[in-house]
Design a protein around this motif. Structure first.
Motif, PDB file in Angstrom:
ATOM      1  N   ILE A   1       0.821  -1.355   0.060  1.00 44.46           N
ATOM      2  CA  ILE A   1      -0.301   0.410   0.186  1.00 44.46           C
ATOM      3  C   ILE A   1       0.455   1.265  -0.195  1.00 44.46           C
ATOM      4  N   VAL A   2       0.708   2.446  -0.917  1.00 47.22           N
ATOM      5  CA  VAL A   2       1.059   3.752  -0.998  1.00 47.22           C
ATOM      6  C   VAL A   2       0.210   4.517   0.418  1.00 47.22           C
ATOM      7  N   ARG A   3       1.059   4.870   1.376  1.00 54.98           N
ATOM      8  CA  ARG A   3       0.900   6.122   2.235  1.00 54.98           C
ATOM      9  C   ARG A   3       1.400   7.129   1.955  1.00 54.98           C
ATOM     10  N   VAL A   4       0.975   8.134   2.637  1.00 51.46           N
ATOM     11  CA  VAL A   4       1.478   9.312   2.567  1.00 51.46           C
ATOM     12  C   VAL A   4       1.594  10.269   3.732  1.00 51.46           C
ATOM     13  N   GLU A   5       3.385  11.235   3.615  1.00 53.18           N
ATOM     14  CA  GLU A   5       3.486  11.603   5.337  1.00 53.18           C
ATOM     15  C   GLU A   5       3.765  12.364   5.139  1.00 53.18           C
ATOM     16  N   SER A   6       3.199  13.547   5.971  1.00 53.57           N
ATOM     17  CA  SER A   6       3.038  14.990   5.614  1.00 53.57           C
ATOM     18  C   SER A   6       4.922  15.400   6.514  1.00 53.57           C
ATOM     19  N   LYS A   7       5.409  14.350   7.538  1.00 54.12           N
ATOM     20  CA  LYS A   7       7.109  15.063   7.654  1.00 54.12           C
ATOM     21  C   LYS A   7       7.554  13.814   7.000  1.00 54.12           C
ATOM     22  N   ILE A   8       9.267  14.736   7.033  1.00 56.29           N
ATOM     23  CA  ILE A   8       9.668  13.149   6.764  1.00 56.29           C
ATOM     24  C   ILE A   8      10.260  12.438   7.933  1.00 56.29           C
ATOM     25  N   GLY A   9      10.109  13.019   9.242  1.00 54.32           N
ATOM     26  CA  GLY A   9      10.034  12.347  10.458  1.00 54.32           C
ATOM     27  C   GLY A   9       8.997  11.893  10.745  1.00 54.32           C
ATOM     28  N   ALA A  10       8.131  11.123  10.858  1.00 58.71           N
ATOM     29  CA  ALA A  10       7.210  10.224  10.630  1.00 58.71           C
ATOM     30  C   ALA A  10       7.405   8.826   9.753  1.00 58.71           C
ATOM     31  N   ILE A  11       8.932   8.764   9.370  1.00 57.31           N
ATOM     32  CA  ILE A  11       9.651   8.173   8.632  1.00 57.31           C
ATOM     33  C   ILE A  11      10.741   7.238   9.004  1.00 57.31           C
ATOM     34  N   PRO A  12      10.897   6.072   9.363  1.00 55.91           N
ATOM     35  CA  PRO A  12      11.859   5.673  10.666  1.00 55.91           C
ATOM     36  C   PRO A  12      13.389   5.900   9.388  1.00 55.91           C
ATOM     37  N   ALA A  13      14.396   7.300   9.566  1.00 55.62           N
ATOM     38  CA  ALA A  13      15.548   7.262   9.234  1.00 55.62           C
ATOM     39  C   ALA A  13      16.568   6.322   8.447  1.00 55.62           C
ATOM     40  N   ASP A  14      16.270   4.859   9.088  1.00 55.47           N
ATOM     41  CA  ASP A  14      16.788   3.500   8.407  1.00 55.47           C
ATOM     42  C   ASP A  14      16.314   3.593   7.428  1.00 55.47           C
ATOM     43  N   ASN A  15      14.430   3.457   7.358  1.00 57.94           N
ATOM     44  CA  ASN A  15      14.254   2.747   6.345  1.00 57.94           C
ATOM     45  C   ASN A  15      13.949   3.436   5.522  1.00 57.94           C
ATOM     46  N   TRP A  16      14.244   4.742   5.183  1.00 62.93           N
ATOM     47  CA  TRP A  16      14.067   5.770   4.499  1.00 62.93           C
ATOM     48  C   TRP A  16      15.439   5.827   3.275  1.00 62.93           C
ATOM     49  N   ASP A  17      16.665   6.085   4.268  1.00 63.80           N
ATOM     50  CA  ASP A  17      17.734   5.732   3.437  1.00 63.80           C
ATOM     51  C   ASP A  17      18.134   4.005   2.867  1.00 63.80           C
ATOM     52  N   ALA A  18      17.379   2.594   3.248  1.00 63.90           N
ATOM     53  CA  ALA A  18      17.820   1.670   3.155  1.00 63.90           C
ATOM     54  C   ALA A  18      17.026   1.914   0.804  1.00 63.90           C
ATOM     55  N   CYS A  19      16.337   2.459   0.943  1.00 62.29           N
ATOM     56  CA  CYS A  19      15.766   3.291  -0.482  1.00 62.29           C
ATOM     57  C   CYS A  19      16.624   3.615  -1.203  1.00 62.29           C
ATOM     58  N   ALA A  20      16.743   5.082  -0.027  1.00 65.44           N
ATOM     59  CA  ALA A  20      17.024   6.800  -1.335  1.00 65.44           C
ATOM     60  C   ALA A  20      18.818   6.752  -1.898  1.00 65.44           C
ATOM     61  N   VAL A  21      19.273   5.223  -0.961  1.00 65.86           N
ATOM     62  CA  VAL A  21      20.742   5.839  -0.327  1.00 65.86           C
ATOM     63  C   VAL A  21      21.177   3.898  -0.979  1.00 65.86           C
ATOM     64  N   PRO A  22      20.872   3.146  -1.404  1.00 66.16           N
ATOM     65  CA  PRO A  22      21.668   1.203  -1.562  1.00 66.16           C
ATOM     66  C   PRO A  22      22.761   1.651  -2.223  1.00 66.16           C
ATOM     67  N   ALA A  23      23.486  -0.007  -1.529  1.00 64.10           N
ATOM     68  CA  ALA A  23      24.664   0.163  -2.565  1.00 64.10           C
ATOM     69  C   ALA A  23      24.644   0.189  -3.805  1.00 64.10           C
ATOM     70  N   LEU A  24      23.800  -0.073  -4.619  1.00 68.05           N
ATOM     71  CA  LEU A  24      23.772   0.036  -6.153  1.00 68.05           C
ATOM     72  C   LEU A  24      24.281   1.095  -6.748  1.00 68.05           C
ATOM     73  N   ASP A  25      23.941   2.352  -5.919  1.00 69.72           N
ATOM     74  CA  ASP A  25      24.224   3.894  -6.389  1.00 69.72           C
ATOM     75  C   ASP A  25      25.616   4.106  -5.728  1.00 69.72           C
ATOM     76  N   ALA A  26      26.017   5.845  -6.579  1.00 70.17           N
ATOM     77  CA  ALA A  26      27.008   5.692  -5.911  1.00 70.17           C
ATOM     78  C   ALA A  26      26.038   6.917  -5.002  1.00 70.17           C
ATOM     79  N   ARG A  27      26.894   6.990  -3.626  1.00 70.26           N
ATOM     80  CA  ARG A  27      26.132   8.110  -2.911  1.00 70.26           C
ATOM     81  C   ARG A  27      25.484   9.481  -2.937  1.00 70.26           C
ATOM     82  N   ASN A  28      24.174   9.625  -2.955  1.00 73.81           N
ATOM     83  CA  ASN A  28      23.625  10.722  -3.203  1.00 73.81           C
ATOM     84  C   ASN A  28      22.695  12.068  -2.380  1.00 73.81           C
ATOM     85  N   PRO A  29      23.697  12.676  -1.195  1.00 70.53           N
ATOM     86  CA  PRO A  29      23.542  12.687   0.119  1.00 70.53           C
ATOM     87  C   PRO A  29      22.406  13.712  -0.269  1.00 70.53           C
TER      88      PRO A  29
END
Length: 411
Positions: free
Chosen positions: A23-51
């Motif tokens: 399911i896709v849900r919407v969060e109005s604050k990024i703080g509501a999303i655990p940082a580790d979970n976000w970064d596992a999707c946003a900065v995975p090992a397959l990509d060069a790191r994009n801060p």
């Protein structure tokens, strides 16, 4: 919907029912999303790191108040979860904002907004996937290191969630700015409109050091750059690279004055506040390279860079004294020096600026995607984009013929 801040957030963009499944849900604050979970999707090992895609960077923008309903950037972050359960594993994320204007995007659609509203529509608010105030290419449909088919399925679900959110709130459009070429090709094939622009990037070709880079240039260009570098640091100027634990609040005080001066002259109201830079230094110091120019131990100019996995990203510059060629030295040549010294292969010096061409920065395409539900509006924009893509391709080809690099041994 009368205003971007009226959005009903933290609600599912896809229907929540009794059946298990993503399911896709919407969060109005990024703080509501655990940082580790976000970064596992946003900065995975397959990509060069994009801060810029990191939870830390996006959270700093929100916590400092640079990104909010009041500034016209209401967060509406997409979260793809494994099931409707509140603690379900997160499979993908997408940074999204309801925008009440088109400022701070670097993909210019003001003409689209004007045309749509003259025809009786309401262009704002619109839904945008982007990194605020940051014209840097990176993935927007953020799924972790998975099988390609799994990744594509999850990316499609994030897109479907964005489209449904548009429908739910009756907004005019959905946009994804500075996407990767792969996203641009695949989502374009899925029906999104494709737009192209261009920037200037420097790329290492095994130069070794700055002299090696100069050796690859035509003699006349080589001499011009050496002259500019000499002129830039006359009057007893000294450039210092400041990063990591060496960054202090006094450095940010100096740089913020430069930033405010440049911002006020270029776009009227600077987007970032002083609190943001403190958070950046506190939480991302190892990713920050602040180049300050001193005269008699007093900072007179500065350039802010962000250090990525293989790229140095030039972001902001400013000064309180005019010195010939200092802008070129601090923003372009010092950036090349740093990249060569630290094994970075690319320098992205920000949006626009054909003057970068003579300094070894070559034209590269940038990409964006656009969903316009109104059929007649879509047809008009699609026709415009076809011509614009041809124009940009021709511009890149022509500019590519005028780089400063040697074309033969006698140059």
């Amino acid at each position: 919907m009368s205003d971007a801040r009226d959005a009903d957030s933290s609600k599912p963009a896809t229907p929540r029912d009794a059946h298990d499944g993503p399911i896709v849900r919407v969060e109005s604050k990024i703080g509501a999303i655990p940082a580790d979970n976000w970064d596992a999707c946003a900065v995975p090992a397959l990509d060069a790191r994009n801060p810029f895609l990191s939870h830390t960077f996006l959270a700093a923008l929100e916590e400092a108040g640079c990104v909010s309903a009041e500034t016209g950037w209401l967060p509406q972050h997409m979260v793809l979860a494994e099931s409707p359960a509140d603690d379900a594993p997160i499979l993908g994320v997408m940074p999204c904002y309801l925008k009440s204007h088109s400022q701070g995007e670097y993909i210019f659609d003001h003409g689209w907004a004007d045309a749509f509203e003259r025809a009786g529509g309401r262009y704002y608010p619109k839904l945008l996937s982007a990194v605020p105030f940051t014209p840097v290419t990176g993935r927007r449909f953020l799924v972790g290191d998975e099988d390609p088919q799994v990744r594509e399925t999850r990316e499609d679900m994030l897109l479907a969630g964005a489209v449904q959110l548009c429908e739910k709130h009756g907004v005019s459009s959905f946009h994804a700015n500075f996407v990767t070429e792969d996203e641009w090709q695949r989502m374009g094939a899925a029906g999104l409109l494709r737009r192209v622009d261009q920037q200037f990037h420097w790329q290492d070709d095994g130069y070794g050091d700055f002299d090696g880079f100069l050796d690859a240039l035509a003699s006349r260009k080589r001499k011009a750059i050496r002259k500019e570098r000499r002129q830039a640091l006359e009057n007893d100027l000294e450039v210092r690279w400041i990063t990591g634990s060496d960054l202090r609040e006094e450095h940010w005080d100096a740089f913020y004055n430069f930033y405010m001066d440049t911002g006020a002259r270029k776009w009227g109201r600077p987007y970032l506040n002083r609190d943001f830079f403190s958070l950046l230094g506190e939480r991302m110091a190892k990713d920050v390279l602040l180049m300050l120019t001193f005269r008699d131990d007093r900072a007179v100019a500065g350039a802010l860079n962000i250090i990525g996995g293989d790229t140095l990203y030039g972001r902001y510059w400013g000064c309180n004294e005019h010195h010939p060629c200092l802008h070129f030295e601090l923003c372009y040549y010092q950036a090349i020096d740093y990249a060569l010294a630290h094994g970075l292969t690319t320098v992205e010096a920000g949006a626009q600026g054909e003057h970068k061409l003579a300094r070894g920065y070559v034209p590269k395409p940038t990409y964006s995607l656009h969903h316009l539900p109104n059929a007649s509006f879509r047809r008009a924009v699609e026709e415009y984009l076809e011509g614009e893509r041809d124009y940009v391709a021709q511009t890149i080809e022509i500019l590519g013929q005028h780089t400063p690099f040697r074309k033969d041994e006698t140059t």
